[in-house]
Design a protein around this motif. Structure first.
Motif, PDB file in Angstrom:
ATOM      1  N   ILE A   1      -4.398 -30.312 -29.119  1.00  0.00           N
ATOM      2  CA  ILE A   1      -4.793 -31.284 -27.636  1.00  0.00           C
ATOM      3  C   ILE A   1      -4.450 -30.971 -26.379  1.00  0.00           C
ATOM      4  N   LEU A   2      -2.895 -30.788 -26.413  1.00  0.00           N
ATOM      5  CA  LEU A   2      -2.141 -29.998 -24.760  1.00  0.00           C
ATOM      6  C   LEU A   2      -3.006 -28.812 -24.144  1.00  0.00           C
ATOM      7  N   ILE A   3      -2.851 -27.692 -25.726  1.00  0.00           N
ATOM      8  CA  ILE A   3      -3.848 -26.588 -25.361  1.00  0.00           C
ATOM      9  C   ILE A   3      -4.762 -26.277 -24.684  1.00  0.00           C
ATOM     10  N   MET A   4      -5.861 -27.116 -25.393  1.00  0.00           N
ATOM     11  CA  MET A   4      -7.164 -27.289 -25.055  1.00  0.00           C
ATOM     12  C   MET A   4      -7.267 -28.285 -23.762  1.00  0.00           C
ATOM     13  N   GLU A   5      -6.891 -29.217 -23.110  1.00  0.00           N
ATOM     14  CA  GLU A   5      -6.837 -29.803 -22.117  1.00  0.00           C
ATOM     15  C   GLU A   5      -6.433 -28.954 -20.979  1.00  0.00           C
ATOM     16  N   THR A   6      -5.492 -27.973 -21.139  1.00  0.00           N
ATOM     17  CA  THR A   6      -5.126 -26.920 -20.279  1.00  0.00           C
ATOM     18  C   THR A   6      -5.829 -25.786 -20.080  1.00  0.00           C
ATOM     19  N   LEU A   7      -6.896 -25.622 -21.471  1.00  0.00           N
ATOM     20  CA  LEU A   7      -7.436 -24.805 -20.850  1.00  0.00           C
ATOM     21  C   LEU A   7      -9.327 -24.982 -20.015  1.00  0.00           C
ATOM     22  N   GLU A   8      -9.400 -26.634 -19.692  1.00  0.00           N
ATOM     23  CA  GLU A   8      -9.841 -27.340 -19.042  1.00  0.00           C
ATOM     24  C   GLU A   8      -9.557 -26.390 -17.569  1.00  0.00           C
ATOM     25  N   GLY A   9      -8.543 -26.568 -17.051  1.00  0.00           N
ATOM     26  CA  GLY A   9      -8.190 -25.939 -15.937  1.00  0.00           C
ATOM     27  C   GLY A   9      -8.658 -24.824 -15.592  1.00  0.00           C
ATOM     28  N   ASN A  10      -8.996 -23.968 -15.875  1.00  0.00           N
ATOM     29  CA  ASN A  10      -9.157 -22.521 -15.729  1.00  0.00           C
ATOM     30  C   ASN A  10      -8.511 -21.776 -14.957  1.00  0.00           C
TER      31      ASN A  10
ATOM     32  N   MET B   1     -11.580 -19.787 -24.530  1.00  0.00           N
ATOM     33  CA  MET B   1     -10.274 -18.377 -23.550  1.00  0.00           C
ATOM     34  C   MET B   1     -11.589 -17.382 -23.798  1.00  0.00           C
ATOM     35  N   PHE B   2     -12.638 -16.924 -24.784  1.00  0.00           N
ATOM     36  CA  PHE B   2     -13.099 -15.893 -24.302  1.00  0.00           C
ATOM     37  C   PHE B   2     -14.326 -16.431 -23.510  1.00  0.00           C
ATOM     38  N   GLU B   3     -15.023 -17.281 -23.183  1.00  0.00           N
ATOM     39  CA  GLU B   3     -15.986 -18.158 -22.655  1.00  0.00           C
ATOM     40  C   GLU B   3     -15.678 -18.427 -21.562  1.00  0.00           C
ATOM     41  N   SER B   4     -14.616 -18.256 -20.491  1.00  0.00           N
ATOM     42  CA  SER B   4     -14.039 -18.576 -20.121  1.00  0.00           C
ATOM     43  C   SER B   4     -14.350 -17.402 -18.161  1.00  0.00           C
ATOM     44  N   GLU B   5     -15.093 -18.535 -17.212  1.00  0.00           N
ATOM     45  CA  GLU B   5     -15.434 -17.776 -16.060  1.00  0.00           C
ATOM     46  C   GLU B   5     -13.984 -17.022 -15.690  1.00  0.00           C
ATOM     47  N   ASN B   6     -12.275 -17.245 -15.689  1.00  0.00           N
ATOM     48  CA  ASN B   6     -11.955 -16.690 -15.409  1.00  0.00           C
ATOM     49  C   ASN B   6     -12.000 -15.113 -16.343  1.00  0.00           C
ATOM     50  N   LYS B   7     -12.130 -14.253 -15.905  1.00  0.00           N
ATOM     51  CA  LYS B   7     -11.685 -13.099 -16.942  1.00  0.00           C
ATOM     52  C   LYS B   7     -10.241 -12.394 -16.843  1.00  0.00           C
ATOM     53  N   THR B   8      -9.421 -12.924 -16.551  1.00  0.00           N
ATOM     54  CA  THR B   8      -7.704 -12.416 -16.695  1.00  0.00           C
ATOM     55  C   THR B   8      -7.339 -14.081 -18.464  1.00  0.00           C
TER      56      THR B   8
ATOM     57  N   LYS C   1      -9.010 -12.149 -20.490  1.00  0.00           N
ATOM     58  CA  LYS C   1      -8.464 -10.685 -21.352  1.00  0.00           C
ATOM     59  C   LYS C   1      -6.842 -11.489 -22.349  1.00  0.00           C
ATOM     60  N   GLU C   2      -6.428 -12.676 -21.197  1.00  0.00           N
ATOM     61  CA  GLU C   2      -5.028 -12.869 -22.077  1.00  0.00           C
ATOM     62  C   GLU C   2      -5.802 -13.142 -23.805  1.00  0.00           C
ATOM     63  N   GLY C   3      -6.326 -14.210 -23.749  1.00  0.00           N
ATOM     64  CA  GLY C   3      -7.064 -14.681 -25.015  1.00  0.00           C
ATOM     65  C   GLY C   3      -7.473 -13.173 -25.830  1.00  0.00           C
ATOM     66  N   ILE C   4      -7.677 -12.172 -25.882  1.00  0.00           N
ATOM     67  CA  ILE C   4      -8.013 -11.307 -26.547  1.00  0.00           C
ATOM     68  C   ILE C   4      -7.070 -10.077 -26.930  1.00  0.00           C
ATOM     69  N   LEU C   5      -5.970 -10.703 -26.426  1.00  0.00           N
ATOM     70  CA  LEU C   5      -5.015 -10.278 -26.398  1.00  0.00           C
ATOM     71  C   LEU C   5      -4.377 -10.372 -27.417  1.00  0.00           C
ATOM     72  N   HIS C   6      -4.228 -12.050 -26.899  1.00  0.00           N
ATOM     73  CA  HIS C   6      -3.837 -12.793 -28.223  1.00  0.00           C
ATOM     74  C   HIS C   6      -4.080 -12.668 -29.107  1.00  0.00           C
TER      75      HIS C   6
ATOM     76  N   SER D   1     -17.262  -6.507 -24.946  1.00  0.00           N
ATOM     77  CA  SER D   1     -18.193  -5.745 -24.213  1.00  0.00           C
ATOM     78  C   SER D   1     -18.182  -5.841 -22.372  1.00  0.00           C
ATOM     79  N   GLU D   2     -17.363  -6.686 -22.500  1.00  0.00           N
ATOM     80  CA  GLU D   2     -17.058  -6.942 -20.920  1.00  0.00           C
ATOM     81  C   GLU D   2     -15.893  -5.385 -20.042  1.00  0.00           C
ATOM     82  N   SER D   3     -16.799  -5.222 -19.764  1.00  0.00           N
ATOM     83  CA  SER D   3     -15.960  -3.089 -19.226  1.00  0.00           C
ATOM     84  C   SER D   3     -14.720  -3.832 -18.636  1.00  0.00           C
ATOM     85  N   SER D   4     -14.499  -4.681 -17.298  1.00  0.00           N
ATOM     86  CA  SER D   4     -13.409  -5.053 -16.302  1.00  0.00           C
ATOM     87  C   SER D   4     -11.811  -5.302 -17.586  1.00  0.00           C
TER      88      SER D   4
END
Length: 1250
Positions: free
Chosen positions: A23-32, A73-80, A83-88, A117-120
């Motif tokens: 719940i902590l992780i999911m809640e923190t992810l809301e902050g973006n 994480m993959f669907e976040s508006e924040n590209k960073t 990327k963190e999510g994918i690498l993890h 598929s996101e080039s950046s």
């Protein structure tokens, strides 16, 4: 148990830990926000520990719980964050031993690939060098290899098939496709893909790559090919393909078989030769090879005499012959030692006459009659140059038969072309004959051009050819109605014939006509190039008595017409003809030539640079427009053509901003032809270098060329650099000519060109002086356009490039010229320059004064201006003095200069600006050291003052910034390590100094690029190449930017989250073990009733951003309520962006500004103290004010503050103490400071009460 694992467990500690963390992780992810989320990410690892049972190695919780986190994480508006999510996720399989789960494979092919598929995401990390593989690329390789190895054998094939099919299912961009293909290619070899897999790979090649950049496309294709070779079950597939391709056909056979057999024969023979070498046999009889070749030789020997050999047999034999010859010529590095080749060549010499006889018969009599026969025509014509080559290599005895063959072929083809059709409607057969005859003439011209050693041009038929082409009616071919009708008739014939299929007509009639026209121009190109005085000997009829000039004009008009009718992949020969014709006509028919320029430009500008023909067409266009003679004639007339060429130069430079590599082609062509003209170019022009002066814009623009790329373009550049760095490991680098398309090569080419110039050559000297002035003017223009510019902006980069080039030119300039231009250099020093530009200007001044100390007075004049003018630039001139020892190196009488320097520097040592004092002290230290070495008595009186001043600086009391900065400025590379003379080198100018002055990395040009760019060599005696090691090894550190504090925030982000920002389950403090559901429902109410009694009133504020920020601050510090002017603000996007959902956890009250007086009265009655944040005569200082527990904070409007009618209702005004000049803080910041101060005081009180 797998579906809902947690139901099977008692409510134990492990379960509680899992859900709390989850719940902590999911809640923190809301902050973006990445800085909030990053410390929580390591917690994901502990989730896996809770979720996998150690003993059984199976999932206690279904993996989809984890997938939810990654999907979020993959669907976040924040590209960073994405990327963190994918690498993890990709790291999981390297670090954790996860039990296999079908859900994972589905997740990889679904959400993970969608995210990939996101080039950046494939950008380099800040510390990585250009050309390094991006982290995501590396991780993908490791992940895919590990994941496939862990999958059960039976699942590997279906997973990979779905993976590749997913790559075909959407329009991927070039970068993701490249790195996915690369990851596929690095999977350890396993035979799991079948026919479907190959089809999927083919679909990726066909669908997704058409629009990609050539090099990226080429590299991805190489990796996909590698994938096919490593992962396909070859044996079962090859048989299927072989059986499906057999069957009798009237079409020409496929080339595949011929290639295969030719390669097999050669490989088998090579192996045999190696075996014999190994066993020490010297006389090899090649019996096996002979057995292989005999059936082929039998057929070939009969070709000339036997007219009844089946076409299929002749086709196959000639195909095999051609492939054998081509494969041999590919291989021949040193043919003398290669016994295999020599034996094959000798064997193939026997049937030469027979083959030539057969080819002549097929090409000149009426044997070729259908569209399909044109493929055969190509086969025969391809053979001719190979046979000529064979005869020239092995034995000249056969050359007479080749000459006879070419004589007969030329005459017969000309006869066929001159035949006039008796009927109005020409037959298909006749048209095909004409096409084949024109193609034959083209082949003859090409052979004469490529093999001058055969001396074929002395044949009598060449005269006939020359006369025929000179008076040929160009572009007028095969009238349209007749061949359309022929085609339809032909198609009917095909449909009625069962053994032919539709593909026979694959060469549409339009293509055939285009080829026919192109062939005419190839012949004309040969005639124009081989016989410059065109057909003057034939003055027989009135038609032929046209002057050469008029004939050239006719040709050029035909060329313009040809450009409008030919498809763009067929225009090369026309461009080449125009190159010969235009210089002859520029004087007499300028408008026609300009029309030629415009039409040619139109063709080039309409092509996309992802088409392979773009580059060959561009080169031909450049050879035409920038031909030495064309440029010279246009420049001497200085008319419209000259203006048009200059216009084209700038259009090409503009085009290069979007099509990287265009300017490179133009520039390397020009630089080569101006400084190393070929024999023809020399004869055409007394001095090719004159063109450089007439078109010097090319060089000045090249010196400062380089766009600042948008992020997506910069990514493409980075990936290009990465592929080029792979060198021969990636076949795309060998096959495509993409090298030197990088923007840096434009500047590298221009700089190498300038390095080749010689100051003693008067033409070179005036050219360099002209460039020097033009670049100084460019710098002035940039400075004027924007007086203040950001680091690494385009203005900064252009200025930087200007001064780099000036520095390269400096040693070649003489005293008289420098005397006139040094003032301009000093003027540039007065500008407000970025660090890197400053260093280059200082360096040029130091070198100029070192070479010509007589100019020192110009430097002293710079110190005489008033302080206002020197405000931004005095440090530049003081830095020059800090290298005074080098300036005076060549001066015999040093004392007067030192005296002057001391007087100047001492004045600045007492400046009110600390930075200026530091620069002055560095210079003083250097100059005083020189004075002491010379023991100048005049200075004795100054000794105690200067010595004590310097000593005082060295032992500066206190450990504040002052002392640290004094140390830093002395250690700074420009004063401590840099040596203006010994460090003068290309590496320092273009790589080391930009790196040390913290210029963006894409401005560093490494020496390897100067080496790699071979079109223009450096002069043989060029010694200024490498930086000294001392400078090369330094790390960048700009002393003026050092006091930002050490970057301790970057410590180990992986430490177990003891230090996670305290967004930690807030309800834990109040209710330890209530039912979870209850907790969620009751949460807002509980948070609202926190201990705080602070009300924040923001009704007067009307900017949603300020309100959103205040809402967040109030929630974090536990205010009991926030009062706003209208609850509509909550719906505002900007409000929500800043409040990050705080409004859900904080009671909001609506009080309109008009109701404020009543509201404040009511709160007073409830015992609140009304506090205004305002500067008034009786305001309290915030640091001295003690907040009562029940405080109401009234914040003023952004512009007007608190209106007068409300000031009366305040109990107290509090103001924030300020040090600066600007009078007021932003209202959100003021509010936040007071809220924090209130909270701080309450916390202290609570602690004391405990």
């Amino acid at each position: 148990g797998e579906k809902s694992g947690f139901l099977l467990f008692p409510f134990n500690e492990k379960l509680m830990q899992f859900w709390e963390t989850y719940i902590l992780i999911m809640e923190t992810l809301e902050g973006n926000q990445i800085h909030v989320i990053k410390p929580v990410l390591p917690k994901l690892n502990s989730l896996y520990e809770h979720a996998i049972s150690g003993e059984k190695g199976c999932w206690l919780f279904h993996p989809s719980w984890h997938m939810c986190i990654y999907k979020r994480m993959f669907e976040s508006e924040n590209k960073t964050l994405t990327k963190e999510g994918i690498l993890h996720f990709l790291e999981l399989y390297e670090t954790k031993h996860l039990p296999n789960s079908l859900g994972f494979s589905e997740f990889v092919i679904g959400p993970l690939m969608d995210a990939l598929s996101e080039s950046s995401l494939y950008s380099r990390t800040p510390g990585q060098l250009m050309g390094a593989c991006p982290p995501l690329g590396m991780r993908l390789q490791k992940f895919l290899a590990t994941y496939i190895m862990l999958l059960p054998e039976e699942e590997k094939g279906s997973f990979l098939l779905k993976f590749i099919q997913k790559m075909t299912s959407r329009h991927w961009c070039a970068v993701p496709i490249l790195f996915l293909s690369m990851a596929l290619a690095y999977i350890p070899a396993c035979k799991v893909l079948g026919t479907e897999g190959l089809h999927a790979l083919r679909d990726v090649l066909q669908c997704t790559m058409i629009t990609h950049q050539i090099l990226l496309r080429g590299a991805a294709q190489c990796y996909l090919l590698q994938t096919a070779m490593r992962l396909t079950d070859v044996v079962s597939l090859v048989l299927v393909f072989f059986f499906s391709s057999s069957g009798e056909n009237c079409l020409m056979p496929d080339w595949f078989e011929a290639k295969l057999v030719a390669t097999m024969i050669l490989l088998a023979a090579d192996v045999e030769q190696m075996r014999n070498k190994h066993s020490g046999k010297s006389n090899i009889e090649w019996i096996e090879l002979e057995t292989f070749l005999n059936p082929l030789l039998d057929v070939l020997m009969k070709l000339g005499s036997n007219a009844y050999i089946p076409t299929l047999k002749t086709d196959k034999s000639l195909q095999l012959l051609l492939k054998l010859l081509q494969t041999c010529s590919l291989k021949c590095s040193n043919t003398q030692d290669d016994g295999v080749l020599f034996f094959i060549w000798k064997s193939l010499m026997m049937p030469v006459e027979s083959i030539l006889e057969f080819v002549l018969r097929r090409l000149t009599t009426n044997e070729l009659s259908t569209v399909g026969d044109l493929d055969r025509c190509d086969l025969y014509l391809d053979l001719i140059p190979e046979i000529v080559n064979l005869c020239l290599q092995v034995s000249w005895k056969k050359v007479p038969s080749i000459k006879n063959f070419i004589l007969s072929l030329t005459n017969a083809s000309i006869r066929n072309l001159q035949e006039r059709n008796s009927e109005e409607e020409p037959k298909l057969k006749e048209q095909i004959k004409k096409v084949a005859s024109m193609a034959s003439l083209t082949a003859v011209c090409e052979i004469m051009h490529r093999k001058p050693e055969a001396h074929l041009e002395s044949l009598p038929s060449v005269d006939a050819l020359k006369r025929f082409i000179s008076f040929f009616e160009f572009n007028e071919v095969l009238k349209k109605p007749s061949y359309i009708e022929e085609k339809s008739r032909y198609v009917c014939a095909i449909l009625s014939c069962s053994c032919l299929c539709e593909e026979t007509a694959s060469q549409g009639w339009g293509k055939i006509v285009a080829r026919y026209v192109r062939d005419q121009w190839i012949c004309l190109r040969f005639i124009l190039n081989s016989f410059p005085t065109l057909a003057q000997e034939y003055e027989e009829t009135s038609e032929m008595s046209l002057s050469t000039d008029e004939r050239s004009r006719k040709f050029l008009q035909s060329a313009l017409e040809a450009l409008t009718i030919l498809p763009s992949d067929q225009v090369l020969p026309v461009f080449d003809c125009m190159k010969v014709l235009v210089p002859k006509l520029l004087d007499s028919s300028e408008s026609l030539c300009i029309e030629a320029f415009d039409l040619a430009w139109k063709i080039i500008s309409s092509l996309s640079n992802t088409q392979l023909i773009f580059w060959s067409n561009l080169k031909a266009f450049v050879r035409f427009i920038f031909d030495t003679e064309v440029l010279a004639v246009a420049a001497s007339a200085k008319g419209q053509a000259y203006a048009k060429i200059k216009e084209i130069i700038f259009k090409l430079i503009d085009m290069s901003a979007t099509k990287t590599g265009v300017f490179n082609v133009v520039l390397s062509h020009c630089c080569r032809s101006w400084i190393f003209p070929t024999i023809d170019e020399r004869s055409a022009l007394a001095n090719a270098f004159l063109n450089a002066g007439n078109y010097c814009e090319l060089i000045t623009e090249a010196c400062v060329f380089g766009t600042v790329f948008r992020r997506d373009q910069r990514l493409i550049q980075d990936v290009h650099a990465f592929i080029e760095n792979l060198g021969e490991k990636c076949a795309a680098n060998v096959v495509t000519e993409s090298t030197n398309r990088d923007d840096h090569y434009v500047r590298v080419c221009a700089i190498k060109f300038l390095c080749l110039l010689d100051g003693s050559n008067i033409l070179h000297k005036t050219f360099m002086e002209d460039i020097f002035i033009k670049l100084l003017d460019k710098d002035k223009l940039v400075s004027r356009s924007r007086t203040r510019y950001y680091a690494n902006s385009l203005q900064h980069r252009i200025k930087n490039r200007v001064w780099q080039t000036l520095l390269v030119l400096l040693p070649k300039l003489d005293q008289n010229f420098l005397c006139g231009t040094l003032d301009k250099v000093f003027q540039a020093g007065f500008g407000n320059n970025q660090a890197s530009v400053k260093y280059f200007i200082e360096w040029i001044v130091i070198l100029s004064l070192h070479k010509y100390p007589q100019f020192l007075n110009k430097l002293w004049d710079c110190f005489c201006y008033d302080e206002e003018k020197l405000k931004t630039s005095i440090c530049t001139f003081l830095s020059v003095l800090s290298h005074f020892d080098i300036i005076l190196q060549n001066t015999s009488e040093k004392k007067p200069a030192l005296k002057k320097a001391l007087i100047v520097v001492l004045q600045w040592c007492f400046n009110h600006n600390f930075s200026v004092r530091l620069y002055a002290l560095v210079a003083l230290k250097k100059i005083w050291g020189m004075c002491r070495l010379l023991h100048v008595e005049e200075f004795d009186t100054l000794t105690p003052v200067i010595e004590s001043s310097l000593q005082q600086v060295e032992n500066m009391h206190g450990t504040g910034n002052a002392r640290r900065n004094w140390q830093r400025i002395q250690d700074h590379f420009f004063f401590a390590t840099f040596h203006p003379l010994e460090d003068y080198s290309l590496e320092t100018i273009f790589y080391t100094l930009p790196r040390l002055s913290e210029l963006a990395e894409d401005e560093w040009i490494s020496l390897s690029k100067f080496d790699r760019f071979t079109d223009v060599p450096l002069p043989p005696a060029f010694q200024w190449y490498h930086s000294r090691m001392e400078l090369r090894d330094l790390k960048p550190s700009d002393w003026s930017q050092q006091d930002m504090g050490s970057n301790s925030a970057e410590t180990d982000s992986q430490t177990e989250w003891t230090d996670v920002q305290k967004k930690i389950i807030p309800w834990k403090n109040s209710t330890p073990s209530l039912d979870l559901e209850m907790m969620f429902q009751d949460r807002a109410a509980k948070l609202g009733k926190s201990n705080s009694r602070l009300i924040v009133v923001a009704s007067l504020i009307d900017k949603p951003t300020n309100l959103g920020g205040l809402c967040r601050t109030s929630e974090i510090f536990g205010a009991s309520a926030l009062v706003v002017g209208s609850l509509h603000y909550i719906q505002d996007k900007q409000f929500q962006h800043l409040s990050v959902s705080a409004e859900q956890w904080l009671p909001l009250v609506e009080v309109k500004p008009s109701q404020l007086v009543d509201y404040l009265q009511q709160k007073k009655m409830e015992g609140y103290t009304i506090i205004g944040v305002e500067q008034t005569a009786k305001s309290f200082d915030l640091t001295e004010y003690c907040f009562p527990e029940k405080s109401l904070l009234l914040l003023g409007n952004e512009h007007e503050g608190i209106p007068a009618n409300l000031i009366h209702h305040l109990d107290v005004c509090v103001e924030i103490p300020q040090q600066g000049i600007i009078r007021s803080l932003n209202v959100h910041v003021s509010g936040a400071l007071l809220i924090w101060e209130y909270t701080r005081q309450q916390v202290i009180k609570q602690k004391q009460q405990k």
